[in-house]
Scaffold this motif. Structure first.
Motif, mmCIF file in Angstrom:
data_model
loop_
_atom_site.group_PDB
_atom_site.id
_atom_site.type_symbol
_atom_site.label_atom_id
_atom_site.label_comp_id
_atom_site.label_asym_id
_atom_site.label_seq_id
_atom_site.Cartn_x
_atom_site.Cartn_y
_atom_site.Cartn_z
ATOM 1 N N ALA A 188 -19.980 -9.410 3.086
ATOM 2 C CA ALA A 188 -19.614 -9.015 4.624
ATOM 3 C C ALA A 188 -17.992 -9.201 4.703
ATOM 4 C CB ALA A 188 -20.427 -9.287 5.512
ATOM 5 N N ALA A 189 -17.519 -10.378 4.248
ATOM 6 C CA ALA A 189 -16.227 -10.728 4.297
ATOM 7 C C ALA A 189 -15.570 -9.892 3.485
ATOM 8 C CB ALA A 189 -15.942 -12.274 4.164
ATOM 9 N N ARG A 190 -15.861 -9.625 2.329
ATOM 10 C CA ARG A 190 -15.156 -8.780 1.517
ATOM 11 C C ARG A 190 -15.049 -7.216 1.720
ATOM 12 N NH1 ARG A 190 -18.186 -9.539 -2.782
ATOM 13 N NH2 ARG A 190 -16.904 -11.457 -3.708
ATOM 14 N N GLU A 191 -16.138 -6.713 2.442
ATOM 15 C CA GLU A 191 -16.096 -5.291 2.855
ATOM 16 C C GLU A 191 -15.023 -5.245 3.886
ATOM 17 O OE1 GLU A 191 -20.586 -4.655 1.297
ATOM 18 O OE2 GLU A 191 -20.220 -4.588 3.285
ATOM 19 N N SER A 192 -15.302 -6.271 4.965
ATOM 20 C CA SER A 192 -14.281 -6.496 6.101
ATOM 21 C C SER A 192 -13.030 -6.278 5.938
ATOM 22 C CB SER A 192 -14.613 -7.486 6.953
ATOM 23 O OG SER A 192 -13.957 -7.574 8.191
ATOM 24 N N VAL A 193 -12.236 -7.103 4.802
ATOM 25 C CA VAL A 193 -11.040 -7.173 4.409
ATOM 26 C C VAL A 193 -10.708 -5.860 3.823
ATOM 27 C CG1 VAL A 193 -9.455 -8.276 2.819
ATOM 28 C CG2 VAL A 193 -10.721 -9.645 4.315
ATOM 29 N N ALA A 194 -11.625 -5.339 2.906
ATOM 30 C CA ALA A 194 -11.404 -4.216 2.167
ATOM 31 C C ALA A 194 -10.983 -3.054 3.334
ATOM 32 C CB ALA A 194 -12.502 -3.627 1.406
ATOM 33 N N ARG A 195 -11.970 -2.888 4.207
ATOM 34 C CA ARG A 195 -11.646 -1.721 5.203
ATOM 35 C C ARG A 195 -10.310 -2.182 5.955
ATOM 36 N NH1 ARG A 195 -17.354 -2.698 6.187
ATOM 37 N NH2 ARG A 195 -16.717 -4.118 7.706
ATOM 38 N N GLU A 196 -10.039 -3.304 6.237
ATOM 39 C CA GLU A 196 -8.786 -3.414 7.017
ATOM 40 C C GLU A 196 -7.572 -3.526 6.220
ATOM 41 O OE1 GLU A 196 -8.262 -4.066 9.816
ATOM 42 O OE2 GLU A 196 -6.398 -5.138 10.201
ATOM 43 N N THR A 197 -7.685 -3.585 4.703
ATOM 44 C CA THR A 197 -6.565 -3.142 3.899
ATOM 45 C C THR A 197 -6.253 -1.852 3.714
ATOM 46 O OG1 THR A 197 -7.045 -5.407 2.640
ATOM 47 C CG2 THR A 197 -5.943 -3.520 1.567
ATOM 48 N N ARG A 198 -7.440 -1.102 3.717
ATOM 49 C CA ARG A 198 -7.445 0.482 3.665
ATOM 50 C C ARG A 198 -6.715 1.192 5.008
ATOM 51 N NH1 ARG A 198 -12.810 0.063 1.336
ATOM 52 N NH2 ARG A 198 -13.661 0.660 3.482
ATOM 53 N N ARG A 199 -7.137 0.428 6.357
ATOM 54 C CA ARG A 199 -6.544 0.900 7.246
ATOM 55 C C ARG A 199 -5.104 0.655 7.397
ATOM 56 N NH1 ARG A 199 -5.617 -1.087 12.947
ATOM 57 N NH2 ARG A 199 -6.120 -3.002 12.284
ATOM 58 N N ILE A 200 -4.449 -0.498 7.014
ATOM 59 C CA ILE A 200 -3.266 -0.847 6.813
ATOM 60 C C ILE A 200 -2.484 -0.197 5.953
ATOM 61 C CG2 ILE A 200 -1.481 -2.786 6.065
ATOM 62 C CD1 ILE A 200 -3.611 -4.607 7.248
ATOM 63 N N ASP A 201 -2.958 0.373 4.563
ATOM 64 C CA ASP A 201 -2.563 1.163 3.830
ATOM 65 C C ASP A 201 -2.068 2.626 4.402
ATOM 66 O OD1 ASP A 201 -4.094 -0.247 0.845
ATOM 67 O OD2 ASP A 201 -2.201 -0.846 1.602
ATOM 68 N N GLY A 202 -3.054 2.882 5.185
ATOM 69 C CA GLY A 202 -2.896 4.428 5.748
ATOM 70 C C GLY A 202 -1.682 4.186 6.613
ATOM 71 N N GLU A 203 -1.737 3.319 7.454
ATOM 72 C CA GLU A 203 -0.344 3.310 8.269
ATOM 73 C C GLU A 203 0.902 3.183 7.606
ATOM 74 O OE1 GLU A 203 -0.781 4.025 11.322
ATOM 75 O OE2 GLU A 203 1.147 3.123 12.312
ATOM 76 N N ILE A 204 0.763 2.112 6.733
ATOM 77 C CA ILE A 204 2.109 1.865 5.798
ATOM 78 C C ILE A 204 2.391 3.293 5.201
ATOM 79 C CG2 ILE A 204 2.949 0.923 3.832
ATOM 80 C CD1 ILE A 204 1.232 -1.441 4.226
ATOM 81 N N GLU A 205 1.653 3.908 4.443
ATOM 82 C CA GLU A 205 1.855 5.422 4.129
ATOM 83 C C GLU A 205 2.443 6.501 5.141
ATOM 84 O OE1 GLU A 205 1.599 5.904 1.108
ATOM 85 O OE2 GLU A 205 2.272 7.767 1.066
ATOM 86 N N ARG A 206 1.977 6.296 6.588
ATOM 87 C CA ARG A 206 2.375 7.139 7.664
ATOM 88 C C ARG A 206 3.947 6.592 7.761
ATOM 89 N NH1 ARG A 206 1.030 8.738 12.336
ATOM 90 N NH2 ARG A 206 0.825 6.412 13.181
ATOM 91 N N LEU A 207 4.131 5.308 7.840
ATOM 92 C CA LEU A 207 5.465 4.733 8.380
ATOM 93 C C LEU A 207 6.406 5.189 7.135
ATOM 94 C CD1 LEU A 207 4.461 1.517 9.794
ATOM 95 C CD2 LEU A 207 5.432 3.336 11.055
ATOM 96 N N ARG A 208 5.999 5.168 5.855
ATOM 97 C CA ARG A 208 6.914 5.308 4.703
ATOM 98 C C ARG A 208 7.506 6.598 4.990
ATOM 99 N NH1 ARG A 208 6.886 1.259 1.085
ATOM 100 N NH2 ARG A 208 4.940 0.139 0.547
ATOM 101 N N GLU A 209 7.208 7.472 5.501
ATOM 102 C CA GLU A 209 7.747 8.994 5.692
ATOM 103 C C GLU A 209 9.169 8.755 6.320
ATOM 104 O OE1 GLU A 209 5.435 11.846 7.820
ATOM 105 O OE2 GLU A 209 6.919 13.240 7.705
#
Length: 236
Positions: free
Chosen positions: A203-224
């Motif tokens: 559960a902890a690993r899946e939670s961190v993976a979801r949060e990492t994907r969310r952060i990666d998405g925001e980073i990708e948006r900001l990188r524009e």
């Protein structure tokens, strides 16, 4: 006379002296029983190290339950990012409204707005975006470090359960046959607790993976913003 005294003694009407007491010869069966009771521990006397109770084990699922609830604003506030005259998110919303344009036209339109408004500069957005990207990257690093720590904790708990189970199993196997059920209970309990720990870890690993994907998405948006508006390096 001795026969009568013995009968009275058996009825607990008299107490014989040492000389009057008859010598008792133990039967083979009685001797075997006495020997067994002296050597073999009773079930209540079996010393087996208890496995950690389920309530004593850290719940990794609960420990990571709020990982995904922290907003980007809270992350940025924790990183002490200063207010920007024109935040990166505001420019992102503007860019979203201009998605019908091609990238070159969209950039030209934003630069034209920048030139027409003295209250902000594109550099403000660029600086704000870069600070927020750095804050999110740092937050990701902290999440990874926390997950690594929890991996070690989980491995230690599972190993302790395994060692305790081995000790319990070794002790139980030394007992007589009626103690076999006790060993089975210890095996079952260890399996349940190991499953509990591993479920929390998953559960902890899946939670961190979801949060990492969310952060990666925001980073990708900001990188524009830096990708679109960072001045070219000298010599290029």
């Amino acid at each position: 006379m001795k026969g009568i005294l013995n009968l009275l003694a058996k009825a607990k009407l008299v107490e014989l002296t040492d000389d009057e007491r008859p010598a008792v010869t133990a039967t083979p069966a009685a001797s075997a029983v006495a020997h067994t009771e002296a050597v073999a521990p009773r079930p209540a006397e079996l010393a087996v190290a208890p496995l950690p109770a389920a309530g004593e084990l850290p719940s990794l699922a609960e420990a990571c339950a709020d990982v995904e609830s922290e907003s980007f604003a809270d992350i940025f506030a924790g990183a002490a990012i200063p207010p920007s005259p024109y935040p990166a998110e505001k420019l992102l919303r503007l860019l979203d409204g201009l998605r019908a344009m091609d990238a070159v036209t969209r950039k030209a339109a934003v630069l034209a707005m920048d030139a027409a408004d003295d209250n902000w500069q594109i550099d403000d957005c660029l600086r704000d975006a870069e600070l927020k990207i750095a804050a999110l990257e740092e937050h990701k690093s902290r999440l990874a470090a926390q997950m690594e720590s929890r991996e070690r904790q989980s491995a230690a708990i599972v190993e302790q359960i395994r060692l305790t189970l081995d000790e319990a199993t070794a002790a139980i196997r030394q007992q007589i046959s009626e103690l076999e059920q006790l060993r089975e209970r210890e095996v079952t309990r260890a399996a349940q607790e190991t499953t509990s720990v591993e479920a929390g870890l998953r559960a902890a690993r899946e939670s961190v993976a979801r949060e990492t994907r969310r952060i990666d998405g925001e980073i990708e948006r900001l990188r524009e913003i830096p990708n679109s508006f960072r001045p070219p390096a000298a010599g290029h």
